[in-house]
Design a protein around this motif. Sequence first.
Motif: not given
Length: 144
Positions: A90-117
């Motif tokens: 696997i060649d995995l590239a991590l990009y910094r990104a910013r949400i422009e529009r919409g609310e985060v929803r769990r559409l495919e994942a078992a769980e989704i959350r913001f976690v303190p670093v």
Amino acid sequence: MSPAQEPAQVDRRLVRVVAALIFDGQSVLVQQRPATKRHALLWEFPGGKVEVGESEEEALARECREELGVEIRVERLEERVRHAYPDFDIDLALYRARIERGEVRRLEAAEIRFVPVRELALLPFTEADRPFVRRLAGQDATRG
């Protein structure tokens, strides 16, 4: 050494994958893989495979629409790792990104959350994502 004596080269499949580093203050958005997929219930940064004809940035924007229901702005490449799983690389590239529009929803994942670093390392991440977690935890430690 003649060609017949050379060790056989194993053709390994290389999978190009992109992931989003999305911050909400001191927390980072992560998702847990579905129980029905490879690496079931391990955590990862949102993203997915780069399709033929897509740039990495286009793939990341598409994956975030499909997985999170949000439109993002891809800002910059943070880090790239290559990891060898038993049956593919696997060649995995991590990009910094910013949400422009919409609310985060769990559409495919078992769980989704913001976690303190500082708490990322407490979650069981996929092997390919672990270098990112270590780097982020190290940066957080230097911030004090």
